[in-house]
Design a protein around this motif. Structure first.
Motif, mmCIF file in Angstrom:
data_model
loop_
_atom_site.group_PDB
_atom_site.id
_atom_site.type_symbol
_atom_site.label_atom_id
_atom_site.label_comp_id
_atom_site.label_asym_id
_atom_site.label_seq_id
_atom_site.Cartn_x
_atom_site.Cartn_y
_atom_site.Cartn_z
ATOM 1 N N ASP A 8 0.780 -1.240 -0.200
ATOM 2 C CA ASP A 8 -0.092 -0.061 -0.011
ATOM 3 C C ASP A 8 0.731 1.315 0.123
ATOM 4 N N VAL A 9 1.970 1.180 0.603
ATOM 5 C CA VAL A 9 2.920 2.280 0.530
ATOM 6 C C VAL A 9 3.500 2.667 -0.607
ATOM 7 N N ALA A 10 3.459 4.129 -0.797
ATOM 8 C CA ALA A 10 4.072 4.398 -2.151
ATOM 9 C C ALA A 10 5.406 4.120 -2.372
ATOM 10 N N PRO A 11 6.025 3.628 -3.397
ATOM 11 C CA PRO A 11 7.596 3.265 -3.453
ATOM 12 C C PRO A 11 8.410 4.108 -3.179
ATOM 13 N N LEU A 12 8.085 5.678 -3.408
ATOM 14 C CA LEU A 12 9.085 6.698 -3.095
ATOM 15 C C LEU A 12 8.388 7.816 -2.487
ATOM 16 N N ILE A 13 8.852 8.431 -1.500
ATOM 17 C CA ILE A 13 8.292 9.616 -0.847
ATOM 18 C C ILE A 13 9.631 10.344 -0.299
ATOM 19 N N ALA A 14 9.609 11.457 -0.846
ATOM 20 C CA ALA A 14 10.586 12.671 -0.350
ATOM 21 C C ALA A 14 9.995 13.744 0.425
ATOM 22 N N SER A 15 10.385 13.922 1.510
ATOM 23 C CA SER A 15 9.839 15.257 2.225
ATOM 24 C C SER A 15 10.859 16.174 2.734
ATOM 25 N N LEU A 52 17.421 10.787 -4.006
ATOM 26 C CA LEU A 52 16.079 9.895 -4.170
ATOM 27 C C LEU A 52 16.491 8.410 -4.023
ATOM 28 N N ALA A 53 17.519 8.104 -4.862
ATOM 29 C CA ALA A 53 17.927 6.571 -5.138
ATOM 30 C C ALA A 53 18.769 6.184 -3.916
ATOM 31 N N GLY A 54 19.110 7.231 -2.982
ATOM 32 C CA GLY A 54 20.039 6.516 -1.713
ATOM 33 C C GLY A 54 21.392 6.344 -1.980
ATOM 34 N N LEU A 55 22.032 7.271 -3.059
ATOM 35 C CA LEU A 55 23.257 7.338 -3.642
ATOM 36 C C LEU A 55 23.797 8.241 -2.628
ATOM 37 N N ASP A 56 23.147 9.249 -2.385
ATOM 38 C CA ASP A 56 23.646 10.431 -1.555
ATOM 39 C C ASP A 56 22.680 10.713 -0.607
ATOM 40 N N ALA A 57 23.181 11.316 0.595
ATOM 41 C CA ALA A 57 22.435 11.577 1.851
ATOM 42 C C ALA A 57 21.932 12.841 1.826
ATOM 43 N N PRO A 58 20.812 13.253 2.074
ATOM 44 C CA PRO A 58 20.345 14.735 2.216
ATOM 45 C C PRO A 58 21.022 15.467 3.359
ATOM 46 N N MET A 70 8.436 15.228 -2.714
ATOM 47 C CA MET A 70 7.646 14.630 -4.067
ATOM 48 C C MET A 70 7.069 13.237 -3.543
ATOM 49 N N GLN A 71 6.321 12.352 -4.457
ATOM 50 C CA GLN A 71 6.042 11.172 -4.161
ATOM 51 C C GLN A 71 5.973 10.400 -5.526
ATOM 52 N N ALA A 72 6.228 9.155 -5.416
ATOM 53 C CA ALA A 72 6.030 8.543 -6.861
ATOM 54 C C ALA A 72 5.241 7.147 -6.399
ATOM 55 N N ASN A 73 4.189 7.016 -7.156
ATOM 56 C CA ASN A 73 3.326 5.850 -6.707
ATOM 57 C C ASN A 73 3.352 4.757 -7.662
ATOM 58 N N ALA A 74 3.110 3.404 -7.102
ATOM 59 C CA ALA A 74 3.285 2.110 -7.923
ATOM 60 C C ALA A 74 2.536 2.424 -9.270
ATOM 61 N N VAL A 89 13.977 10.670 2.993
ATOM 62 C CA VAL A 89 13.437 9.741 1.806
ATOM 63 C C VAL A 89 13.003 8.506 2.088
ATOM 64 N N THR A 90 11.923 7.902 1.670
ATOM 65 C CA THR A 90 11.343 6.822 2.034
ATOM 66 C C THR A 90 11.284 5.664 1.002
ATOM 67 N N LEU A 91 11.888 4.825 0.785
ATOM 68 C CA LEU A 91 11.990 3.883 -0.252
ATOM 69 C C LEU A 91 11.064 2.697 0.280
ATOM 70 N N GLN A 92 9.855 2.350 -0.388
ATOM 71 C CA GLN A 92 9.273 1.100 -0.207
ATOM 72 C C GLN A 92 9.071 1.072 1.206
ATOM 73 N N GLY A 93 8.683 2.235 1.884
ATOM 74 C CA GLY A 93 8.454 2.242 3.495
ATOM 75 C C GLY A 93 9.616 2.288 4.290
ATOM 76 N N GLN A 94 10.689 2.059 3.769
ATOM 77 C CA GLN A 94 11.933 2.212 4.707
ATOM 78 C C GLN A 94 12.702 3.631 4.448
ATOM 79 N N PRO A 95 12.482 4.518 5.653
ATOM 80 C CA PRO A 95 13.389 5.536 5.810
ATOM 81 C C PRO A 95 14.839 5.372 5.593
#
Lengths: 829, 237
Positions: free
Chosen positions: B15-22, B68-74, B43-47, B79-85
């Protein structure tokens, strides 16, 4: 990922790496390093032991313990308990009488059955001197004699010689006595009998001047242990000689040979290490981007590092296996070539060299490669999106320290000498620092001088300042090694061989009376023989040192030996040739005072210094002189040399005979018989055999060094290859860019070749500079040989460097020039 | 190998959006002092949804994509990927998350030069220890029409072919989220169209969310939602 999966993954990656040529230069450098260390190790080990065995021949044993009293049973017991072979001999002067009642003073050597333990005694029948026969010891009641005695007493096969109360049948002539050189100034002719003939012969009575010796031979550890046992328990009673103490001439030759071989092996490893360092750095650079991609795809940092390390370890294992095999084969060929030079079979190779070779590979790889590889696994992943994120950063203190530590460990592993390892590390650091600093300024200078034509090339060098300096240092090191091998090695070896020229004296004539000197000298000139002069010889015993009598009631074996021994003294107004004053000064010509000049090592043994007085008893009269100077004597020259030289005023009135030495090309026996008849009383000594042995030893050692240096050459080539490769990518990109901008094929080629030529020129200059310095230091400090500047060093260094490096550079980047620029550009991003 | 710091199996839910950035902020310190590259981006990207980010060079698009891809840290924000912060994970933890759920297509392809096309596609499956690696990689190559060139190395392939291999590599592990950074930027328009088409087809069949950074307005127009990046700020168009 589990470990097994990681290893599997690394294996697949390695297969791809090797197929794609990513690891070829690294693998090649490792193979050369391991092969050279292994081959040099096998070879120096085998040759070293063979040389040592030959040196042992000169003692006829590995260890010799001598004393003025009969050999103690417990010495014999101890040696046998330690698993050593043993033999005995007893030497003393005596007089023999032939059937015609003619007598002659002789040097008797009574030997046991096992004599000699090392080397071979060569004998011939008196009737047929050309037929050689080897026997171990004379049978009871028989005597073996040297050719001189046969001539003096006109002996033939089966004649009887009276010695003490016994009669001996003359059975053989001794044509070669391995340990004759041990006391070659002991000039009376040799008579050899069996040691069991001594009891009842009344030859040895109380007070006889006999030297009793125990000969021992066995493995190194047992010999060393035994030697230690003697110095612990019988330091004053026994005079112990090992292979190392086999006379000053042989000692020097042995030391030099060992130094040459050791040096060659260390230089080889340093060069191979440099090649490995460059290659692994190149590998790490290339892997930096790949590791960023892998981590983007989800591999952890640790995964990436572990894969890289496993890949390198696999390369090291494979390269070590190939290297050990190649090293083994190479030493087989070398040993085969050399076995014809050695009179004995080379000892079997030991297990140590392959272990040392493999360890060298791993230590070098870890020292030079571990950090770059770890850093390659840590480059920022953002690099996949933005190129301006930093790539591989390797210039850190830790990298340098690790690399130096590896260098230290490897040199230590090879030499076993901590001090030498430290010196090498400091030397390498200093050399690289000079290369780096000078290289930078030289590149700048070339830019100013080059003008517009080569601006592109020099600009390229300047732009890549850091990598240019690394390359320059590598090139300079490689060229320097090649120069040292090609030119300096030949110079040093030639100087070494000239030290003992082909016409080195092989005959000593002693006991020439003063009135015989002009006639004998004339006779030599008639025969076309050039003598090295006639030196007066006065025989005397030492009576006192600084006024304190030498003979005392309680004397150590050493003092007794010193007191008992008769010294050959000479006098001169000028410093003898091949001698060098090391302390004090020579006396004024025509001085009326009593001065002495003493050989340095001899003076040190007895703690005599300049200013001390020495008293000699000559023909019952005591005479005292002051030590005016200490001399260094070149014993290897085989000229007539004396431990003690006096001023003319001190000795010229004493009874004296003369001694001379020269090179005789003809038959020794024939000549000496004729001289003996014409000039009664003179004694001749053939030292040709000893000179030949030393010369062959030198020849063999220098041949061995030449072969060993072949690997140094390979390692040097490897460094050049790795250095060219290290900047290949940058050059590929730049060439492609230039061609994209419209440069012609020829222009790009010219720019690349000119850039390499400039690098080669500067590297060659620095290399020639350092090679000259190293050659000077080696000649002077290590080999104690004269040094001359060789101009071809500079010609080959500078011109050869420029031409060689530009050819190598062109060949290495040739493929780039034929690749369409778009492909080169696309693949270099 | 270390076990993950966070239990990933529990985190993702359908149910969780694959990508959420706040409120993502990125500041860097350069020679000229501190610079803010991203000013509180959310931003947010849904399935199954395709999101385009457009904007001029230097506006911070690639920086955002990296975060967003976790290659760098804010510097700030989450940023939450698949519900994982992502802030709760270290770099290796983020790498494991990417291996499991994320695919990439880059402007400069980023194929490993030492590996064949097939081996490049096999990589993500090998990293996550999957079964039938070779068969699945071949199937993925077949989907992009390159099964016959499986044995070729990147050097032997054209730019378009290299990018198709990269697309096959991105989709072979059935990611929930696909990042594409100027995927057609290095290609001529016809080839670019073909690659984009492939990407969209595969996204549809795998129901993955797609985050696409591009200059190409036509390409952006095919996406479900579009954002414009300007001076480190993101606005939905």
């Amino acid at each position: 990922m589990t470990r097994t999966q990681q290893i599997g993954f690394a294996f697949r990656a390695l297969r791809r790496d090797l197929a794609a040529g990513e690891l070829r230069v690294l693998a090649l450098a490792l193979v050369v390093a391991v092969a050279s260390v292994t081959a040099v190790g096998f070879f120096t080990d085998r040759v070293g032991r063979a040389v040592q065995q030959q040196a042992a021949d000169v003692l006829a044993a590995d260890l010799l313990a001598s004393s003025g009293t009969p050999v103690r049973d417990e010495w014999l017991q101890e040696a046998q308990d330690r698993g050593l072979e043993t033999a005995l001999h007893t030497r003393f002067p005596s007089v023999v009488i032939n059937d015609d009642d003619e007598s002659q003073l002789v040097a008797v050597k009574a030997v046991s059955d096992a004599y000699p333990l090392r080397g071979t005694l060569t004998l011939a029948s008196l009737d047929a001197p050309d037929t050689a026969a080897n026997l171990d010891a004379p049978e009871l009641g028989t005597a073996w004699i040297d050719p001189q005695l046969k001539d003096i007493l006109q002996l033939s096969q089966g004649d009887t010689l009276a010695l003490g109360t016994k009669d001996f049948t003359v059975e053989r002539i001794i044509t070669f006595e391995p340990d004759a050189g041990e006391n070659f100034m002991d000039l009376s002719p040799r008579v050899m009998i069996h040691v069991d003939d001594l009891p009842g012969s009344e030859l040895l009575v109380e007070g006889s001047r006999a030297v009793y010796s125990l000969l021992m031979a066995g493995d190194n550890a047992a010999v060393d242990g035994m030697s230690q046992w003697f110095s612990d328990n019988y330091a004053t009673e026994a005079r112990v000689q090992g292979v190392r103490d086999g006379g000053p001439q042989l000692q020097r030759a042995l030391d030099r040979a060992e130094t040459f071989l050791g040096l060659a092996s260390v230089v080889t490893v340093l060069l191979a290490g440099a090649a490995i360092a460059l290659a692994v750095r190149h590998f790490a650079f290339k892997q930096a981007d790949a590791s960023a991609v892998l981590r983007t795809l989800g591999a952890s940092r640790q995964d990436v590092i572990v894969w890289l390390i496993i890949r390198l370890a696999l390369v090291a294992i494979i390269a070590s296996a190939i290297g050990v095999t190649v090293g083994w084969l190479a030493q087989l060929v070398l040993a085969d070539l050399l076995s014809t030079w050695f009179s004995l079979a080379l000892p079997a190779p030991g297990i140590q060299p392959p272990i040392v070779g493999t360890l060298t590979a791993f230590i070098t790889l870890a020292g030079f490669g571990l950090l770059p590889v770890i850093k390659a696994g840590q480059v920022p992943v953002m690099r996949v999106l933005q190129r301006d994120y930093s790539g591989l950063q390797t210039s850190s203190v830790v990298t340098t320290v690790l690399a130096l530590l590896a260098t230290f460990l490897v040199v230590w592993l090879l030499s076993g000498n901590v001090l030498l390892s430290a010196i090498v590390v400091i030397g390498v650091v200093a050399m690289l620092a000079v290369f780096a600093v000078f290289g930078k300024y030289l590149i700048r200078a070339v830019r100013v001088l080059a003008g517009a034509r080569f601006r592109l090339s020099v600009a390229g060098l300047e732009r890549r300042a850091a990598s240019s300096v690394v390359q320059l240092s590598a090139f300079a090191m490689g060229i320097m090694a090649l120069l040292l091998i090609a030119i300096v090695r030949v110079d040093i070896l030639t100087a070494w061989e000239q030290d003992l020229p082909d016409d080195a004296p092989n005959v000593f004539v002693v006991n020439i009376q003063r009135d015989q000197v002009p006639g004998f000298s004339e006779r030599l000139i008639e025969q076309g023989i050039e003598s090295n002069g006639f030196f007066p010889m006065v025989r005397g015993r030492m009576a006192a040192h600084n006024g304190v009598p030498i003979v005392q009631e309680v004397m150590s074996e050493r003092d007794e030996r010193r007191a008992r021994r008769e010294y050959n003294l000479t006098y001169a107004d000028t410093l003898p040739a091949a001698n060098e004053i090391v302390a004090g000064e020579w006396w004024a010509e025509g001085t009326t005072e009593a001065f002495l000049s003493v050989e340095r090592e001899w003076a040190e043994e007895f703690n005599y210094v300049v200013g001390d007085t020495m008293t000699f008893r000559i023909a019952g009269v005591e005479t005292t002189g002051v030590i005016k100077n200490l001399r260094e004597v070149d014993w290897e020259s085989f000229q007539v040399n004396f431990f003690v030289v006096a001023s003319s005023a001190m000795l010229q009135e004493f009874p004296q005979t003369f001694v001379s030495s020269f090179y005789l090309d003809g038959d020794f026996s024939q000549n000496t018989s004729a001289w003996a008849r014409e000039f009664p009383g003179i004694a001749t000594l053939d030292i040709g055999a000893i000179v030949t042995r030393i010369k062959t030893l030198m020849d063999r050692a220098s041949l061995a060094v030449e072969y060993v240096f072949f690997f140094t050459l390979l390692a040097g080539t490897c460094v050049l290859l790795a250095a060219v490769q290290s900047s290949q990518n940058e050059r590929i990109r730049e060439s492609a860019l230039l061609r994209a901008l419209g440069a012609s094929h020829q222009q790009v080629r010219q720019a690349v070749v000119a850039e390499f030529a400039i690098l080669g020129l500067i590297a060659g200059f620095l290399a020639a500079l350092f090679a000259t310095g190293i050659a000077w230091a080696l000649s002077r400090e290590v080999f104690e040989l004269p040094f001359t500047v060789n101009p071809s060093l500079w010609l080959f260094g500078v011109v050869g460097g420029a031409v060689g490096i530009s050819i190598a550079g062109y060949l290495a980047t040739r493929s780039v020039l034929h690749t369409p620029p778009i492909i080169a550009l696309r693949n270099s991003t | 190998m270390n076990e993950p710091a966070i239990d990933l199996s529990a985190a993702p839910t359908p149910d969780v959006a694959p990508l959420i950035a706040s409120d993502v902020v990125k500041r860097v310190t350069g020679p000229g002092g501190e610079m803010t590259l991203l000013h509180g981006v959310s931003m947010q990207a849904n399935a199954g949804e395709a999101v385009a980010i457009v904007g001029p060079s230097g506006s911070g698009k690639s920086t955002l994509l990296g975060i967003l891809a976790g290659l760098d840290a804010p510097t700030e924000g989450e940023v939450t990927l698949q519900g994982q912060p992502l802030s709760q994970l270290d770099e290796d933890g983020r790498a494991r998350l990417r291996a499991e759920y994320v695919g990439f297509v880059f402007q400069s392809f980023q194929l490993l030069p030492g590996l064949s096309a097939l081996e490049n596609v096999m990589l993500p499956l090998e990293l996550t220890q999957q079964q039938n690696v070779k068969e699945r990689a071949l199937a993925a190559l077949d989907e992009v029409g390159l099964s016959e060139r499986a044995g070729h190395h990147p050097l032997q392939l054209s730019g378009g072919e290299q990018q198709r291999v990269a697309v096959a590599r991105a989709f072979v592990s059935k990611p929930k989220l696909l990042f594409a950074d100027e995927p057609t930027g290095n290609l001529d328009s016809a080839t670019g169209d073909r690659v984009a088409e492939l990407m969209f087809e595969l996204r549809k069949s795998s129901n993955a969310a797609l985050v696409l950074v591009t200059h190409d307005d036509d390409l952006a127009a095919t996406c479900d939602r579009r954002f414009r990046m300007a001076d480190g700020r993101l606005n939905e168009l």
